[in-house]
Write an enzyme that holds these catalytic residues in place. Sequence first.
Site, PDB file in Angstrom:
ATOM      1  N   SER A 128       0.457  -1.194   0.365  1.00  0.00           N
ATOM      2  CA  SER A 128      -0.076   0.334   0.565  1.00  0.00           C
ATOM      3  C   SER A 128       0.875   0.790  -0.026  1.00  0.00           C
ATOM      4  O   SER A 128       1.614   1.062   0.624  1.00  0.00           O
ATOM      5  CB  SER A 128      -0.872   0.105   1.352  1.00  0.00           C
ATOM      6  OG  SER A 128      -1.643   1.427   1.418  1.00  0.00           O
ATOM      7  N   TYR A 153      -1.619  -1.238  10.968  1.00  0.00           N
ATOM      8  CA  TYR A 153      -2.509  -1.490   9.413  1.00  0.00           C
ATOM      9  C   TYR A 153      -1.061  -1.351   8.563  1.00  0.00           C
ATOM     10  O   TYR A 153      -0.716  -2.327   7.892  1.00  0.00           O
ATOM     11  CB  TYR A 153      -3.344  -1.173   8.862  1.00  0.00           C
ATOM     12  CG  TYR A 153      -4.240  -1.162   7.393  1.00  0.00           C
ATOM     13  CD1 TYR A 153      -3.548  -2.334   7.107  1.00  0.00           C
ATOM     14  CD2 TYR A 153      -3.471  -0.429   6.721  1.00  0.00           C
ATOM     15  CE1 TYR A 153      -3.911  -2.163   6.047  1.00  0.00           C
ATOM     16  CE2 TYR A 153      -3.713  -0.472   5.016  1.00  0.00           C
ATOM     17  CZ  TYR A 153      -3.828  -1.737   4.870  1.00  0.00           C
ATOM     18  OH  TYR A 153      -3.517  -1.696   3.274  1.00  0.00           O
ATOM     19  N   LYS A 157       2.363  -3.263   6.656  1.00  0.00           N
ATOM     20  CA  LYS A 157       2.764  -3.893   4.893  1.00  0.00           C
ATOM     21  C   LYS A 157       4.171  -3.525   4.850  1.00  0.00           C
ATOM     22  O   LYS A 157       4.290  -4.123   4.153  1.00  0.00           O
ATOM     23  CB  LYS A 157       1.970  -3.049   4.570  1.00  0.00           C
ATOM     24  CG  LYS A 157       0.743  -2.818   4.075  1.00  0.00           C
ATOM     25  CD  LYS A 157       0.117  -4.369   3.145  1.00  0.00           C
ATOM     26  CE  LYS A 157      -1.103  -4.785   3.217  1.00  0.00           C
ATOM     27  NZ  LYS A 157      -2.047  -6.275   3.224  1.00  0.00           N
TER      28      LYS A 157
HETATM   29  P1  NAD Z   1     -11.112  -7.091   1.501  1.00  0.00           P
HETATM   30  O1  NAD Z   1     -10.878  -7.277   2.989  1.00  0.00           O
HETATM   31  O2  NAD Z   1     -12.918  -6.547   0.723  1.00  0.00           O
HETATM   32  O3  NAD Z   1     -10.388  -8.153   0.954  1.00  0.00           O
HETATM   33  C1  NAD Z   1      -8.505  -9.617   1.421  1.00  0.00           C
HETATM   34  C2  NAD Z   1      -9.878 -10.588   1.799  1.00  0.00           C
HETATM   35  O4  NAD Z   1      -8.900 -11.563   2.629  1.00  0.00           O
HETATM   36  C3  NAD Z   1     -10.996 -11.244   3.121  1.00  0.00           C
HETATM   37  O5  NAD Z   1     -11.644 -11.609   1.483  1.00  0.00           O
HETATM   38  C4  NAD Z   1     -11.044 -11.288   3.790  1.00  0.00           C
HETATM   39  O6  NAD Z   1     -12.278 -12.164   4.166  1.00  0.00           O
HETATM   40  C5  NAD Z   1      -9.381 -12.215   3.136  1.00  0.00           C
HETATM   41  N1  NAD Z   1      -9.387 -12.434   5.187  1.00  0.00           N
HETATM   42  C6  NAD Z   1      -8.165 -11.312   5.546  1.00  0.00           C
HETATM   43  N2  NAD Z   1      -7.574 -12.474   7.045  1.00  0.00           N
HETATM   44  C7  NAD Z   1      -7.541 -13.874   6.522  1.00  0.00           C
HETATM   45  C8  NAD Z   1      -7.173 -15.066   6.843  1.00  0.00           C
HETATM   46  N3  NAD Z   1      -7.073 -15.288   7.334  1.00  0.00           N
HETATM   47  N4  NAD Z   1      -7.546 -16.038   6.004  1.00  0.00           N
HETATM   48  C9  NAD Z   1      -7.945 -16.296   4.479  1.00  0.00           C
HETATM   49  N5  NAD Z   1      -8.540 -15.254   4.992  1.00  0.00           N
HETATM   50  C10 NAD Z   1      -8.189 -13.881   4.773  1.00  0.00           C
HETATM   51  O7  NAD Z   1      -9.158  -5.981   0.995  1.00  0.00           O
HETATM   52  P2  NAD Z   1      -9.064  -5.137  -0.267  1.00  0.00           P
HETATM   53  O8  NAD Z   1      -9.489  -3.854  -0.544  1.00  0.00           O
HETATM   54  O9  NAD Z   1      -9.375  -6.218  -1.348  1.00  0.00           O
HETATM   55  O10 NAD Z   1      -7.617  -5.982  -0.527  1.00  0.00           O
HETATM   56  C11 NAD Z   1      -6.919  -6.631  -0.794  1.00  0.00           C
HETATM   57  C12 NAD Z   1      -5.504  -6.543  -0.384  1.00  0.00           C
HETATM   58  O11 NAD Z   1      -5.100  -5.239  -1.077  1.00  0.00           O
HETATM   59  C13 NAD Z   1      -5.085  -6.002   1.836  1.00  0.00           C
HETATM   60  O12 NAD Z   1      -4.070  -7.012   2.259  1.00  0.00           O
HETATM   61  C14 NAD Z   1      -4.952  -3.990   1.798  1.00  0.00           C
HETATM   62  O13 NAD Z   1      -4.257  -4.214   2.604  1.00  0.00           O
HETATM   63  C15 NAD Z   1      -4.715  -4.157   0.697  1.00  0.00           C
HETATM   64  N6  NAD Z   1      -4.732  -2.742  -0.304  1.00  0.00           N
HETATM   65  C16 NAD Z   1      -5.752  -2.454   0.092  1.00  0.00           C
HETATM   66  C17 NAD Z   1      -6.425  -1.220  -0.069  1.00  0.00           C
HETATM   67  C18 NAD Z   1      -8.308  -0.571  -0.684  1.00  0.00           C
HETATM   68  O14 NAD Z   1      -7.550   0.673  -0.488  1.00  0.00           O
HETATM   69  N7  NAD Z   1      -8.957  -1.455  -0.380  1.00  0.00           N
HETATM   70  C19 NAD Z   1      -5.254  -0.655  -0.490  1.00  0.00           C
HETATM   71  C20 NAD Z   1      -3.910  -0.714  -0.153  1.00  0.00           C
HETATM   72  C21 NAD Z   1      -3.874  -1.722   0.036  1.00  0.00           C
HETATM   73  C1  UD1 Z   2      -7.553   5.373   3.441  1.00  0.00           C
HETATM   74  C2  UD1 Z   2      -6.096   5.529   4.462  1.00  0.00           C
HETATM   75  C3  UD1 Z   2      -4.786   3.871   3.794  1.00  0.00           C
HETATM   76  C4  UD1 Z   2      -4.931   3.101   2.823  1.00  0.00           C
HETATM   77  C5  UD1 Z   2      -6.449   3.875   1.914  1.00  0.00           C
HETATM   78  C6  UD1 Z   2      -7.074   3.268   0.315  1.00  0.00           C
HETATM   79  C7  UD1 Z   2      -5.667   6.146   6.535  1.00  0.00           C
HETATM   80  C8  UD1 Z   2      -5.293   7.571   7.284  1.00  0.00           C
HETATM   81  N1  UD1 Z   2      -4.624   5.839   5.302  1.00  0.00           N
HETATM   82  O1  UD1 Z   2      -5.752   6.519   2.697  1.00  0.00           O
HETATM   83  O2  UD1 Z   2      -4.148   3.734   4.165  1.00  0.00           O
HETATM   84  O3  UD1 Z   2      -4.328   2.304   2.343  1.00  0.00           O
HETATM   85  O4  UD1 Z   2      -7.055   4.293   2.708  1.00  0.00           O
HETATM   86  O5  UD1 Z   2      -7.432   2.258   1.027  1.00  0.00           O
HETATM   87  O6  UD1 Z   2      -6.997   5.541   6.650  1.00  0.00           O
HETATM   88  N2  UD1 Z   2     -11.998  11.509   2.511  1.00  0.00           N
HETATM   89  C9  UD1 Z   2     -13.103  12.754   3.088  1.00  0.00           C
HETATM   90  N3  UD1 Z   2     -14.714  12.750   4.257  1.00  0.00           N
HETATM   91  C10 UD1 Z   2     -14.605  11.127   3.609  1.00  0.00           C
HETATM   92  C11 UD1 Z   2     -13.655  10.462   3.731  1.00  0.00           C
HETATM   93  C12 UD1 Z   2     -12.664  10.967   3.159  1.00  0.00           C
HETATM   94  O7  UD1 Z   2     -12.958  13.966   3.132  1.00  0.00           O
HETATM   95  O8  UD1 Z   2     -15.662  10.709   4.757  1.00  0.00           O
HETATM   96  C13 UD1 Z   2     -10.768  12.757   2.664  1.00  0.00           C
HETATM   97  C14 UD1 Z   2     -10.420  11.972   2.836  1.00  0.00           C
HETATM   98  O9  UD1 Z   2      -9.790  13.454   4.327  1.00  0.00           O
HETATM   99  C15 UD1 Z   2      -8.928  11.992   1.574  1.00  0.00           C
HETATM  100  C16 UD1 Z   2      -9.301  11.874   0.581  1.00  0.00           C
HETATM  101  O10 UD1 Z   2     -10.656  12.058   0.979  1.00  0.00           O
HETATM  102  O11 UD1 Z   2      -8.199  13.394   1.483  1.00  0.00           O
HETATM  103  C17 UD1 Z   2      -9.688   9.995   1.058  1.00  0.00           C
HETATM  104  O12 UD1 Z   2      -9.682   8.719   1.933  1.00  0.00           O
HETATM  105  P1  UD1 Z   2      -9.800   7.859   2.063  1.00  0.00           P
HETATM  106  O13 UD1 Z   2     -10.678   7.032   1.086  1.00  0.00           O
HETATM  107  O14 UD1 Z   2      -9.671   7.252   3.602  1.00  0.00           O
HETATM  108  O15 UD1 Z   2      -7.951   7.670   1.951  1.00  0.00           O
HETATM  109  P2  UD1 Z   2      -6.355   7.986   1.898  1.00  0.00           P
HETATM  110  O16 UD1 Z   2      -6.400   8.562   3.717  1.00  0.00           O
HETATM  111  O17 UD1 Z   2      -5.890   8.300   1.101  1.00  0.00           O
END
Ligand code: NAD
Ligand code: UD1
Length: 345
Positions: A128, A153, A157
């Site tokens: 991330s 969290y 990572k």
């Molecule tokens: P998500 O929660 O939708 O998917 C994660 C999946 O992992 C879920 O289906 C959950 O049931 C499963 N899981 C969690 N712990 C487990 C375990 N111990 N054993 C088996 N399954 C398990 O999340 P996502 O948004 O799809 O994210 C996927 C990956 O990407 C994660 O590693 C997350 O940290 C990373 N990531 C997500 C974002 C984002 O904004 N969504 C941003 C940066 C990184």
């Molecule tokens: C967050 C997480 C980051 C994660 C990323 C993607 C934090 C500090 N960071 O980032 O670890 O990788 O999500 O899942 O939580 N905002 C509003 N109103 C809202 C929600 C958000 O104004 O109700 C703004 C926030 O201030 C930010 C932007 O929208 O500027 C994006 O927010 P968000 O979607 O939560 O993502 P990040 O904060 O970038």
Amino acid sequence: MTKTKIITTGGAGYIGSHTAVALQEAGFEVVLIDNLSNSNEEVVHQIAKITGTTPRLEKVDLCKEQEAFACFQRHQDAMGVIHFAALKAVGESVAQPTRYYHNNLVSMLHVLEAMQKHNIPNLIFSSSATVYGQPDQLPVTENTPLQEAASPYGQTKQMNEVMIRDAVHAGEIPQAISLRYFNPVGAHDSALIGELPIGIPNNLMPFITQTAIGIRKELAVFGGDYDTPDGTALRDYIHVMDLAEAHVQALQFQLEGKQNEKYDIYNLGTGVGSTVLEVIHSFEKTSGRKLPYRIVDRRPGDVAMIYANVDKAAKSLGWRTQRDLDEMTRTAWKWEQYAREKMGS
Ligand code: NAD
Ligand code: UD1
């Protein structure tokens, strides 16, 4: 012809399910390993509706050693693992750090051990942009120094990346890639899969769509006095299908023996930042709805601006995003409407 088998951990989740679609469309056999702690098994039927193939779902908790190892043994013919499984809510990780460290570190250890045991040669990891903290220079490249992570969290990572790097350098795992996602949003155009956060969403896009559909009264825009073009914070939003396709390209890159560095890192974003107001305006344009919002104080811990330099992924993987901000807000809205209709609310 037999298909190349790929294991996706956390494959029933938001990014995993979209990647499963992209992998199947590229001709791979996909096995999803998921404990369904933040997803629903119905997703396999939705993937089948899109691709015509039902992926196999292994309901397994990767933290449970026996279960995890037995599952990898059943799929020891896999050529690669994409490790999505993790807990991902930043605020929750501050409140429950031990649970987060346990889940995200122990599951990673078991994946590394099982891959080693069964000689599965390729790993791709969901990292991330959170690892960069508040960077001194923008856009951030893969060489931008990491800052102390702002949450447990984020720490997991950073730690996961170190675990993978060390395992690769020691030759325990032949090669691995960490993909640092910026802000994934949007949904598959079919609206059959998407992100369905439990409870009140923390992230911007689900908060916008839930407000527009009437579940939330108004969107609080966190901060209007940042040093950005319109005063609201700026992020690099990326469409989840562009992200999914990046995984396929990274995997093909590995399978074709093109990876020079045994451990490699890529930023995945568009390279273009959008402010919160720009996202709102795009949403209003693509949905045809006026969004009630109010500018409030900054959210503690937020950075003003972060966006990616994505030259490395373009040059090495030949990957570029295809979908713009309007496509992100359009598909997020389509998904929200479909999901609510299906749940009857
Ligand atoms: P998500 O929660 O939708 O998917 C994660 C999946 O992992 C879920 O289906 C959950 O049931 C499963 N899981 C969690 N712990 C487990 C375990 N111990 N054993 C088996 N399954 C398990 O999340 P996502 O948004 O799809 O994210 C996927 C990956 O990407 C994660 O590693 C997350 O940290 C990373 N990531 C997500 C974002 C984002 O904004 N969504 C941003 C940066 C990184
Ligand atoms: C967050 C997480 C980051 C994660 C990323 C993607 C934090 C500090 N960071 O980032 O670890 O990788 O999500 O899942 O939580 N905002 C509003 N109103 C809202 C929600 C958000 O104004 O109700 C703004 C926030 O201030 C930010 C932007 O929208 O500027 C994006 O927010 P968000 O979607 O939560 O993502 P990040 O904060 O970038």
